[in-house]
Design a protein around this motif. Structure first.
Motif, PDB file in Angstrom:
ATOM      1  N   LYS A  16      -1.689   7.113   1.474  1.00 58.70           N
ATOM      2  CA  LYS A  16      -0.515   6.723   0.690  1.00 58.70           C
ATOM      3  C   LYS A  16       0.028   5.364   1.159  1.00 58.70           C
ATOM      4  O   LYS A  16       0.420   4.530   0.336  1.00 58.70           O
ATOM      5  CB  LYS A  16       0.571   7.787   0.792  1.00 58.70           C
ATOM      6  CG  LYS A  16       1.807   7.493  -0.038  1.00 58.70           C
ATOM      7  CD  LYS A  16       2.835   8.611   0.091  1.00 58.70           C
ATOM      8  CE  LYS A  16       4.107   8.273  -0.694  1.00 58.70           C
ATOM      9  NZ  LYS A  16       5.138   9.355  -0.564  1.00 58.70           N
TER      10      LYS A  16
ATOM     11  N   ALA B 165      -2.414   2.628   0.071  1.00 61.37           N
ATOM     12  CA  ALA B 165      -2.297   2.389  -1.370  1.00 61.37           C
ATOM     13  C   ALA B 165      -1.059   1.563  -1.689  1.00 61.37           C
ATOM     14  O   ALA B 165      -1.092   0.675  -2.554  1.00 61.37           O
ATOM     15  CB  ALA B 165      -2.242   3.724  -2.116  1.00 61.37           C
ATOM     16  N   TYR B 166       0.029   1.814  -0.979  1.00 61.02           N
ATOM     17  CA  TYR B 166       1.253   1.038  -1.196  1.00 61.02           C
ATOM     18  C   TYR B 166       1.030  -0.433  -0.831  1.00 61.02           C
ATOM     19  O   TYR B 166       1.419  -1.346  -1.565  1.00 61.02           O
ATOM     20  CB  TYR B 166       2.408   1.602  -0.371  1.00 61.02           C
ATOM     21  CG  TYR B 166       3.635   0.722  -0.396  1.00 61.02           C
ATOM     22  CD1 TYR B 166       4.526   0.766  -1.463  1.00 61.02           C
ATOM     23  CD2 TYR B 166       3.880  -0.189   0.637  1.00 61.02           C
ATOM     24  CE1 TYR B 166       5.637  -0.071  -1.501  1.00 61.02           C
ATOM     25  CE2 TYR B 166       4.981  -1.021   0.611  1.00 61.02           C
ATOM     26  CZ  TYR B 166       5.849  -0.957  -0.467  1.00 61.02           C
ATOM     27  OH  TYR B 166       6.936  -1.798  -0.500  1.00 61.02           O
TER      28      TYR B 166
ATOM     29  N   GLU C 165      -1.727  -2.137  -0.746  1.00 61.95           N
ATOM     30  CA  GLU C 165      -2.603  -2.769  -1.733  1.00 61.95           C
ATOM     31  C   GLU C 165      -1.883  -3.001  -3.052  1.00 61.95           C
ATOM     32  O   GLU C 165      -2.003  -4.068  -3.666  1.00 61.95           O
ATOM     33  CB  GLU C 165      -3.837  -1.897  -1.937  1.00 61.95           C
ATOM     34  CG  GLU C 165      -4.749  -1.844  -0.715  1.00 61.95           C
ATOM     35  CD  GLU C 165      -5.907  -0.885  -0.892  1.00 61.95           C
ATOM     36  OE1 GLU C 165      -5.903  -0.112  -1.884  1.00 61.95           O
ATOM     37  OE2 GLU C 165      -6.829  -0.901  -0.042  1.00 61.95           O
ATOM     38  N   LYS C 166      -1.095  -2.041  -3.497  1.00 61.76           N
ATOM     39  CA  LYS C 166      -0.380  -2.157  -4.775  1.00 61.76           C
ATOM     40  C   LYS C 166       0.622  -3.318  -4.743  1.00 61.76           C
ATOM     41  O   LYS C 166       0.778  -4.043  -5.735  1.00 61.76           O
ATOM     42  CB  LYS C 166       0.355  -0.855  -5.079  1.00 61.76           C
ATOM     43  CG  LYS C 166       1.202  -0.878  -6.361  1.00 61.76           C
ATOM     44  CD  LYS C 166       1.807   0.471  -6.652  1.00 61.76           C
ATOM     45  CE  LYS C 166       2.877   0.836  -5.645  1.00 61.76           C
ATOM     46  NZ  LYS C 166       4.128   0.033  -5.815  1.00 61.76           N
ATOM     47  N   GLU C 167       1.279  -3.497  -3.598  1.00 61.86           N
ATOM     48  CA  GLU C 167       2.295  -4.537  -3.476  1.00 61.86           C
ATOM     49  C   GLU C 167       1.712  -5.917  -3.169  1.00 61.86           C
ATOM     50  O   GLU C 167       2.456  -6.898  -3.111  1.00 61.86           O
ATOM     51  CB  GLU C 167       3.294  -4.147  -2.373  1.00 61.86           C
ATOM     52  CG  GLU C 167       4.122  -2.910  -2.700  1.00 61.86           C
ATOM     53  CD  GLU C 167       5.007  -3.116  -3.915  1.00 61.86           C
ATOM     54  OE1 GLU C 167       5.653  -4.183  -4.013  1.00 61.86           O
ATOM     55  OE2 GLU C 167       5.055  -2.217  -4.782  1.00 61.86           O
ATOM     56  N   GLY C 168       0.429  -5.993  -2.959  1.00 60.59           N
ATOM     57  CA  GLY C 168      -0.192  -7.276  -2.652  1.00 60.59           C
ATOM     58  C   GLY C 168       0.164  -7.808  -1.283  1.00 60.59           C
ATOM     59  O   GLY C 168       0.127  -9.025  -1.041  1.00 60.59           O
TER      60      GLY C 168
END
Length: 333
Positions: free
Chosen positions: A307, A310-311, A313-316
């Motif tokens: 989790k 993933a955060y 990566e999602k936020e760049g």
């Protein structure tokens, strides 16, 4: 670092005009993309115990942690340095250690008691608390022990990528800070010091504008010496003890700590920020060393939580290391 650290910086550098936010972050100066959060996910206290070593190794190999620092006076340093020799690209620095804070698990200075008497207590170990160190140890003794810890690392074939301070002891007085910075600049080893916009540090340490400006002046000094500089420091994780429910199961600790790290990263502003943590695996032994095991185990479990990855990566969010930051700094005139 505690608030006393920044007050010490204030005393060290003298009074200046009201702080102004840096127009360009140190991350941008190093060539990282403008407007991006550049994060060093940093593990303290490596070498302290077998559990500390394994927690750090697994947090980096299986998770998102990517940097660490080693307590050179501690018993499990050889075990970790042997791992480093097999994995030479690991971003490993020195967690400069002037205290030995536990009741039954102690270590002494590497310089030897005759050289640093002020650092040693009645058990022959380093003193337990920062205040006790300040009361008894001279700046010369602090520098002697810093250099002894660096010398041991090098004798073992371990060239540190950076240096920081266990329990913030080296930030406790202006004179200690001065010796810490001096060794870093002389040896061309990056030092952990938040010298940029300090958005998170300002909030956590309740800095006034004048104190904030002092940290920025130190940052400019370190940059001028050819070292990379942090824009900010996130150092609150040790205070995230356990869920309010009191549930200390691995599942509860992981969920609690992962959410805390996501919140912390959400509050970080663009620039180069070091996020501090302490990762250990759990064992029957470690609770006899320290009652901090829930927060340390929770840190480890958060780092390997999909989790959290993933955060990021999602936020760049861009993860970097002290090694990479120094390589970038060397290319800038």
């Amino acid at each position: 670092m505690k608030r006393i650290a920044f007050i010490a910086v204030l005393t060290l550098l003298g009074h200046m005009s009201q702080a102004q936010s840096p127009a360009t972050t140190f991350a941008e100066k190093l060539g990282y993309p403008k407007g991006k959060k550049i994060i060093i996910m940093h593990i303290d206290d490596v070498g302290m115990s077998y559990e500390s070593n394994q927690g750090a190794i697994r947090a980096m190999e299986e998770g998102v942690a990517n940097s660490l620092s080693v307590m050179m006076p501690c018993p499990w340093v050889p075990g970790f340095v042997h791992y480093l020799k097999e994995n030479p690209t690991v971003d490993a620095g020195l967690h400069l250690t002037m205290t030995s804070e536990f009741k039954d698990y102690r270590w002494g200075p590497l310089a030897g008691k005759p050289q640093v008497k002020g650092l040693v207590d009645s058990e022959g170990a380093l003193r337990k608390g920062v205040r006790d160190v300040v009361k008894n140890a001279t700046p010369d003794e602090i520098e002697i022990e810093i250099r002894a810890q660096l010398a041991r690392a090098r004798e073992m074939g371990f060239e540190p990528t950076h240096m920081d301070s266990h329990m913030g002891t080296l930030f406790a007085t202006p004179e200690y800070i001065e010796r810490y910075l001096k060794v870093g600049m002389e040896e061309k080893i990056p030092v952990m010091f938040p010298g940029g916009h300090n958005t998170v540090a300002q909030s956590q340490e309740e800095l006034v504008a004048e104190q904030l400006q002092m940290t920025r002046k130190v940052g400019q000094m370190l940059w001028a010496a050819g070292l990379p500089v942090l824009d900010d420091l996130e150092n609150s994780s040790y205070g995230w003890k356990e869920p309010e429910s009191g549930d200390k199961s691995p599942e509860a600790l992981q969920a609690y700590k992962t959410e805390k790290y996501i919140q912390a990263l959400e509050n970080v502003k663009p620039g180069l920020t070091m996020v501090i943590m302490h990762c250990t695996i759990h064992s029957e032994i470690f609770p006899h060393i320290s009652d901090s095991w829930p927060t340390r185990q929770g840190d480890f479990l958060a780092m390997i939580d999909p989790k959290l990855k993933a955060y990021i990566e999602k936020e760049g969010i861009i993860l970097t290391t002290w090694r990479e930051a120094m390589e970038r700094r060397k290319k800038i005139k």
